[in-house]
Design a protein around this motif. Sequence first.
Motif, PDB file in Angstrom:
ATOM      1  N   THR A 179      -6.765 -45.761 -64.815  1.00 15.55           N
ATOM      2  CA  THR A 179      -6.590 -44.363 -65.212  1.00 15.55           C
ATOM      3  C   THR A 179      -6.874 -44.283 -66.715  1.00 15.55           C
ATOM      4  N   ASP A 180      -6.673 -43.102 -67.296  1.00 15.40           N
ATOM      5  CA  ASP A 180      -6.841 -42.955 -68.741  1.00 15.40           C
ATOM      6  C   ASP A 180      -5.634 -43.472 -69.508  1.00 15.40           C
ATOM      7  N   SER A 181      -4.593 -43.864 -68.792  1.00 16.94           N
ATOM      8  CA  SER A 181      -3.374 -44.353 -69.440  1.00 16.94           C
ATOM      9  C   SER A 181      -3.685 -45.561 -70.317  1.00 16.94           C
ATOM     10  N   PRO A 182      -3.311 -45.527 -71.601  1.00 16.18           N
ATOM     11  CA  PRO A 182      -3.551 -46.681 -72.471  1.00 16.18           C
ATOM     12  C   PRO A 182      -2.837 -47.941 -71.989  1.00 16.18           C
ATOM     13  N   VAL A 183      -1.697 -47.771 -71.324  1.00 16.33           N
ATOM     14  CA  VAL A 183      -0.986 -48.928 -70.769  1.00 16.33           C
ATOM     15  C   VAL A 183      -1.799 -49.540 -69.634  1.00 16.33           C
ATOM     16  N   ASP A 184      -2.318 -48.696 -68.764  1.00 13.28           N
ATOM     17  CA  ASP A 184      -3.130 -49.150 -67.635  1.00 13.28           C
ATOM     18  C   ASP A 184      -4.354 -49.923 -68.130  1.00 13.28           C
ATOM     19  N   VAL A 185      -5.013 -49.393 -69.142  1.00 16.27           N
ATOM     20  CA  VAL A 185      -6.188 -50.048 -69.719  1.00 16.27           C
ATOM     21  C   VAL A 185      -5.807 -51.389 -70.339  1.00 16.27           C
ATOM     22  N   ALA A 186      -4.688 -51.412 -71.061  1.00 23.19           N
ATOM     23  CA  ALA A 186      -4.243 -52.640 -71.725  1.00 23.19           C
ATOM     24  C   ALA A 186      -3.859 -53.720 -70.717  1.00 23.19           C
ATOM     25  N   VAL A 187      -3.254 -53.324 -69.601  1.00 25.76           N
ATOM     26  CA  VAL A 187      -2.891 -54.292 -68.556  1.00 25.76           C
ATOM     27  C   VAL A 187      -4.147 -54.933 -67.978  1.00 25.76           C
ATOM     28  N   ALA A 188      -5.175 -54.139 -67.713  1.00 22.80           N
ATOM     29  CA  ALA A 188      -6.426 -54.674 -67.177  1.00 22.80           C
ATOM     30  C   ALA A 188      -7.026 -55.693 -68.146  1.00 22.80           C
ATOM     31  N   LYS A 189      -7.010 -55.365 -69.421  1.00 27.81           N
ATOM     32  CA  LYS A 189      -7.538 -56.288 -70.431  1.00 27.81           C
ATOM     33  C   LYS A 189      -6.717 -57.572 -70.487  1.00 27.81           C
ATOM     34  N   ALA A 190      -5.400 -57.436 -70.361  1.00 26.74           N
ATOM     35  CA  ALA A 190      -4.522 -58.606 -70.402  1.00 26.74           C
ATOM     36  C   ALA A 190      -4.797 -59.556 -69.244  1.00 26.74           C
ATOM     37  N   MET A 191      -5.282 -59.003 -68.129  1.00 30.60           N
ATOM     38  CA  MET A 191      -5.605 -59.834 -66.975  1.00 30.60           C
ATOM     39  C   MET A 191      -7.010 -60.421 -67.073  1.00 30.60           C
ATOM     40  N   GLY A 192      -7.715 -60.095 -68.172  1.00 24.55           N
ATOM     41  CA  GLY A 192      -9.075 -60.602 -68.346  1.00 24.55           C
ATOM     42  C   GLY A 192     -10.123 -59.740 -67.670  1.00 24.55           C
ATOM     43  N   ALA A 193      -9.699 -58.600 -67.113  1.00 25.85           N
ATOM     44  CA  ALA A 193     -10.636 -57.700 -66.439  1.00 25.85           C
ATOM     45  C   ALA A 193     -11.287 -56.757 -67.446  1.00 25.85           C
ATOM     46  N   ASN A 194     -12.353 -56.101 -67.014  1.00 27.67           N
ATOM     47  CA  ASN A 194     -13.046 -55.128 -67.847  1.00 27.67           C
ATOM     48  C   ASN A 194     -12.665 -53.732 -67.370  1.00 27.67           C
ATOM     49  N   PRO A 195     -11.777 -53.033 -68.108  1.00 26.63           N
ATOM     50  CA  PRO A 195     -11.299 -51.725 -67.643  1.00 26.63           C
ATOM     51  C   PRO A 195     -12.389 -50.661 -67.650  1.00 26.63           C
ATOM     52  N   ALA A 196     -12.368 -49.826 -66.622  1.00 25.21           N
ATOM     53  CA  ALA A 196     -13.319 -48.715 -66.498  1.00 25.21           C
ATOM     54  C   ALA A 196     -12.545 -47.484 -66.064  1.00 25.21           C
ATOM     55  N   PRO A 197     -12.079 -46.663 -67.003  1.00 27.26           N
ATOM     56  CA  PRO A 197     -11.348 -45.438 -66.642  1.00 27.26           C
ATOM     57  C   PRO A 197     -12.255 -44.483 -65.853  1.00 27.26           C
ATOM     58  N   ILE A 198     -11.852 -44.202 -64.617  1.00 25.04           N
ATOM     59  CA  ILE A 198     -12.642 -43.339 -63.736  1.00 25.04           C
ATOM     60  C   ILE A 198     -11.695 -42.382 -63.033  1.00 25.04           C
ATOM     61  N   ALA A 199     -12.093 -41.126 -62.907  1.00 26.30           N
ATOM     62  CA  ALA A 199     -11.278 -40.128 -62.211  1.00 26.30           C
ATOM     63  C   ALA A 199     -11.058 -40.559 -60.765  1.00 26.30           C
ATOM     64  N   TRP A 200      -9.870 -40.245 -60.242  1.00 30.99           N
ATOM     65  CA  TRP A 200      -9.500 -40.687 -58.899  1.00 30.99           C
ATOM     66  C   TRP A 200     -10.521 -40.264 -57.837  1.00 30.99           C
ATOM     67  N   GLY A 201     -11.000 -39.061 -57.931  1.00 25.91           N
ATOM     68  CA  GLY A 201     -11.929 -38.560 -56.923  1.00 25.91           C
ATOM     69  C   GLY A 201     -13.267 -39.255 -56.908  1.00 25.91           C
ATOM     70  N   GLU A 202     -13.555 -40.045 -57.940  1.00 25.56           N
ATOM     71  CA  GLU A 202     -14.842 -40.725 -58.029  1.00 25.56           C
ATOM     72  C   GLU A 202     -14.754 -42.211 -57.675  1.00 25.56           C
ATOM     73  N   VAL A 203     -13.553 -42.699 -57.385  1.00 23.27           N
ATOM     74  CA  VAL A 203     -13.357 -44.139 -57.188  1.00 23.27           C
ATOM     75  C   VAL A 203     -14.027 -44.640 -55.913  1.00 23.27           C
ATOM     76  N   TYR A 204     -13.959 -43.878 -54.826  1.00 23.32           N
ATOM     77  CA  TYR A 204     -14.575 -44.327 -53.566  1.00 23.32           C
ATOM     78  C   TYR A 204     -16.059 -44.609 -53.773  1.00 23.32           C
ATOM     79  N   THR A 205     -16.755 -43.660 -54.387  1.00 24.96           N
ATOM     80  CA  THR A 205     -18.194 -43.823 -54.626  1.00 24.96           C
ATOM     81  C   THR A 205     -18.462 -44.970 -55.592  1.00 24.96           C
TER      82      THR A 205
END
Length: 337
Positions: A179-205
Motif C-alpha cells: 500500500t502507500d503506507s510508509p510502514v508497509d513499504v519499509a517492511v517490504a524493504k526490510a525483508m529484502g523485497a522491492n516494494p511497489a505501491p499499487i492501488a488495490w484494484g490494480e493488483v490482480y492485473t
Amino acid sequence: MKRISGVVSSAVLAMLLSSHAAAEYQGPKVKFKLAHPAPPGSHITAAYKKFADLVKDKSDGRIRVQLFPGSILGSDRVMIEGAQRGTLEVGVSSTPNLASFTPLFQVFDLPYITSPAKQEQLYKALEKGQPLNAYLEKVANDIGLQPIMYAEYGYRNFVSKERPLTGPDALSGLKMRTTDSPVDVAVAKAMGANPAPIAWGEVYTALQQGTIDAEGNTFDLMVGAKHHENLKYAITSAHNYGMQVAMANKKWWDSLPEEAQTLLEEASREAVTYQRTVAYPADQKKARESMLAAGVVIHETSKEEMAKFKELTQPVFDEFAAKLPEDLIQLVQETQL
C-alpha cells in the motif's frame, strides 16, 4: 440443535439468540447512513449487516441503519472525510487508512505489535471502559469522530506468484506490492523485497502481467479479489494486523439521546462478537480451502522463522514507534503479555 463449534461459547450463543428479544427502546426515531468498503460475502460486511439488524430489532424499528457497502460512497478516505464533515453519519475505514487522518492509528501498522495468539486480550482492551479504548476514543474525538465499532480486518500474510516461500529469506528480491503506507513499504524493504505501491484494484492485473510477483494481505481478501488464481505460494507471516473501524460524526453522535447511544453501543458489541467468533473464522477457513484447492502451497511459519521475521522488521518497528507516544505503544504492547 447441532453441536456448535468450540469457537462459539455458550454465553456468546445465548447473546446472539437473545438479539430478537422484545425491544424496550422508547426514544425518538433515528435513521442514519453507514458506509463501508467491504464487498458482499465478506465477514466485514456480515459484521455491519448484523449491527444494522440488531439496531432495528433492539429499537423495535425506531432506529434504522441504512448500509452502503462495497465503497459505493467512495474510498476509506472519502467516507471518513464525509463523517468528519457530517455529510455521512458513520464511515468505516481500515486502521492503515485512518493513519492519514491522525498518525496515532499507525500504532497498529507496526510489525508484530500484536499477534493472533493474544487476540482475545486485544479485544478485551478495545472494550468500553478499558484504557486503550479510552485513549483511541480521545484520538478520534480530537479529529471530530466517535468510534462505535472495531470490526476485524485480520492479519496479513505474504504470498508469491512463482517462488516457494519457505521462510523470511525467500522474500528477498521479489517485486512486492504494498500500500502507500510508509510502514508497509519499509517492511517490504526490510525483508529484502522491492516494494511497489499499487492501488488495490490494480493488483490482480499486476500479478497476471508480472508487474509484481508477491504481496501481503489477508487470505480472505485475496481470495475475494481472486488473486489466488495467480498465486502459487503463501507463508503465514501474520506480519501486520488491521481493523475496519466505524467512525461516527462526533456532533451527530453527541446529539443522540443517551438511550439511543447505549442501544447502538450494545448492538455494536454484539455484532463485533458475532463477527469475531462466527463470521471471521468461517471466512478464514473458506479462504484457506479455496487457496489450497487452487493449488497454492501454504507454508506454516515455525517458531524459529517467526523469530527471524520479527528480527528483520525490528528496525522498522523502532523507526516508526519513535514517532508515536510511548504510552500508546505501551497500551497496545500490554495486550500481548
